[in-house]
Scaffold this active site. Structure first.
Site, PDB file in Angstrom:
ATOM      1  N   ALA A  36       2.483 -11.336 -26.774  1.00 36.38           N
ATOM      2  CA  ALA A  36       1.312 -10.878 -27.582  1.00 36.38           C
ATOM      3  C   ALA A  36       0.298 -12.035 -28.133  1.00 36.38           C
ATOM      4  O   ALA A  36      -0.768 -11.870 -28.491  1.00 36.38           O
ATOM      5  CB  ALA A  36       1.644 -10.039 -28.467  1.00 36.38           C
TER       6      ALA A  36
ATOM      7  N   ARG B 296       4.225  -6.343 -32.598  1.00 36.17           N
ATOM      8  CA  ARG B 296       5.474  -6.515 -33.295  1.00 36.17           C
ATOM      9  C   ARG B 296       5.721  -7.214 -34.503  1.00 36.17           C
ATOM     10  O   ARG B 296       6.521  -7.575 -34.998  1.00 36.17           O
ATOM     11  CB  ARG B 296       6.422  -7.060 -31.955  1.00 36.17           C
ATOM     12  CG  ARG B 296       6.618  -6.106 -31.099  1.00 36.17           C
ATOM     13  CD  ARG B 296       7.946  -6.864 -30.337  1.00 36.17           C
ATOM     14  NE  ARG B 296       8.321  -5.919 -29.023  1.00 36.17           N
ATOM     15  CZ  ARG B 296       7.537  -5.736 -28.151  1.00 36.17           C
ATOM     16  NH1 ARG B 296       6.353  -6.546 -27.666  1.00 36.17           N
ATOM     17  NH2 ARG B 296       7.793  -4.648 -27.056  1.00 36.17           N
TER      18      ARG B 296
ATOM     19  N   ASP C  49      -2.546  -5.677 -21.595  1.00 38.47           N
ATOM     20  CA  ASP C  49      -3.872  -5.465 -21.705  1.00 38.47           C
ATOM     21  C   ASP C  49      -4.925  -5.736 -20.516  1.00 38.47           C
ATOM     22  O   ASP C  49      -6.157  -5.576 -20.653  1.00 38.47           O
ATOM     23  CB  ASP C  49      -4.262  -6.206 -23.160  1.00 38.47           C
ATOM     24  CG  ASP C  49      -3.806  -7.474 -22.942  1.00 38.47           C
ATOM     25  OD1 ASP C  49      -3.909  -8.092 -21.933  1.00 38.47           O
ATOM     26  OD2 ASP C  49      -3.475  -8.142 -23.887  1.00 38.47           O
TER      27      ASP C  49
ATOM     28  N   HIS D 142       5.674  -5.641 -18.132  1.00 39.41           N
ATOM     29  CA  HIS D 142       5.687  -4.235 -18.778  1.00 39.41           C
ATOM     30  C   HIS D 142       4.460  -3.380 -18.305  1.00 39.41           C
ATOM     31  O   HIS D 142       4.207  -2.263 -19.110  1.00 39.41           O
ATOM     32  CB  HIS D 142       5.905  -4.345 -20.166  1.00 39.41           C
ATOM     33  CG  HIS D 142       7.081  -5.082 -20.875  1.00 39.41           C
ATOM     34  ND1 HIS D 142       6.978  -5.768 -21.928  1.00 39.41           N
ATOM     35  CD2 HIS D 142       8.040  -5.058 -20.522  1.00 39.41           C
ATOM     36  CE1 HIS D 142       8.093  -6.059 -22.159  1.00 39.41           C
ATOM     37  NE2 HIS D 142       8.789  -5.869 -21.364  1.00 39.41           N
TER      38      HIS D 142
ATOM     39  N   THR E 143       4.900 -15.890 -27.462  1.00 38.91           N
ATOM     40  CA  THR E 143       5.804 -14.726 -27.740  1.00 38.91           C
ATOM     41  C   THR E 143       7.040 -15.187 -28.408  1.00 38.91           C
ATOM     42  O   THR E 143       7.441 -16.274 -28.420  1.00 38.91           O
ATOM     43  CB  THR E 143       6.315 -14.275 -26.142  1.00 38.91           C
ATOM     44  OG1 THR E 143       7.552 -13.358 -26.222  1.00 38.91           O
ATOM     45  CG2 THR E 143       6.827 -15.365 -25.371  1.00 38.91           C
ATOM     46  N   SER E 144       7.668 -14.283 -29.256  1.00 41.88           N
ATOM     47  CA  SER E 144       8.907 -14.375 -30.170  1.00 41.88           C
ATOM     48  C   SER E 144       9.834 -14.445 -28.955  1.00 41.88           C
ATOM     49  O   SER E 144      11.356 -14.815 -29.469  1.00 41.88           O
ATOM     50  CB  SER E 144       8.928 -13.397 -31.040  1.00 41.88           C
ATOM     51  OG  SER E 144       8.961 -12.063 -30.615  1.00 41.88           O
TER      52      SER E 144
ATOM     53  N   ASN F 272       4.321 -21.727 -29.400  1.00 42.65           N
ATOM     54  CA  ASN F 272       4.554 -20.638 -30.335  1.00 42.65           C
ATOM     55  C   ASN F 272       4.288 -20.931 -31.914  1.00 42.65           C
ATOM     56  O   ASN F 272       4.524 -22.039 -32.164  1.00 42.65           O
ATOM     57  CB  ASN F 272       5.677 -19.890 -30.099  1.00 42.65           C
ATOM     58  CG  ASN F 272       5.541 -18.303 -30.432  1.00 42.65           C
ATOM     59  OD1 ASN F 272       4.612 -17.709 -30.211  1.00 42.65           O
ATOM     60  ND2 ASN F 272       6.552 -17.855 -31.374  1.00 42.65           N
TER      61      ASN F 272
END
Ligand SMILES: [Zn+2]
Length: 237
Positions: free
Chosen positions: A26, A38, A105, A120, A187-188, A211
């Protein structure tokens, strides 16, 4: 090491790499004004139900109006444009790389990336669950029922509780295994099974994380704690 030195070290690895795999989430799309659902200030704030409950087959089929309202209000941003991160990753992948993204997206394809694995799924791959006919975004926006057969329409994204497409999983593992450089950005990296992909890396592959917050990762991973947009802006790709 300061951030500029770290970026220079990442640049050297990029220049030397034969095949690169990017793993993104994200944080790559937030500069394009797509909220990170998230994160604390994400789109689920103020909603009494968790994303797991709403983005499920259960809600899709038993409360289709709620599901439709939720995705339209919170997930579709059809006017969003790719940013510098999407653009540079696209250029890099079209030369010698692959992108595996958690994002749904479609911005990487919009940026011209020809080697994207959408882990995803894709919000704009919309179809009727009854007849499997493809549906346009404009039709889906108007109604979640297929006019022809009253089938429930859904986006081709992986809902909570649904498995990852097997071909997608196999291809992702292959690409990671074939890479001498893996760059994880925005991304985490906590979403299973996406986070497990790293287990398939080559022993001598270089791994970088870009990140804005620290990420749980093996100790041989080099981490740049910085906004991904700032880092990619400085990279020559
Ligand atoms: Zn139909």
């Amino acid at each position: 090491m300061d951030v500029d030195k770290q970026i220079a070290a990442l640049q050297a690895d990029l220049n030397a790499a034969h095949h690169i795999t990017y793993l993104t989430g994200a944080g790559v799309s937030t500069p394009s004004h797509i909220p990170d659902y998230r994160s604390k200030n994400g789109i689920y704030n103020g909603i009494s139900e968790s994303p797991e409950q709403i983005l499920s087959e259960e809600t899709l089929f038993h409360q289709p109006a709620k599901f439709h309202h939720f995705v339209m209000e919170n997930m579709y941003f059809p006017d969003a444009k790719p940013n510098i991160i999407h653009q540079k990753i696209a250029t890099s992948c079209n030369k010698n790389g692959t992108l595996i993204t958690q994002n749904v997206d479609g911005l990487d394809k919009k940026a011209g990336n020809k080697h994207v694995i959408e882990f995803h799924g894709d919000l704009y791959n919309i179809y009727c669950t009854k007849c499997h006919e493809k549906i346009s975004y404009d039709s889906y926006k108007k109604s979640y029922l297929h006019e022809k057969d009253q089938g429930i329409i859904r986006p081709g994204i992986v809902l909570y509780g649904e498995p990852i497409n097997e071909k997608v999983l196999t291809k992702s593992v292959e690409k990671i295994h074939d890479s001498d450089l893996v760059i994880i950005a925005g991304t985490s990296f906590v979403v299973y099974p996406f986070a497990q992909l790293l287990a398939y890396r080559q022993a001598n592959a270089k791994i970088w994380v870009v990140n804005n917050t620290p990420v749980p990762a093996p100790k041989e991973v080099s981490t740049i704690i910085e906004n991904a947009e700032k880092v990619f802006d400085k990279l020559y790709i």
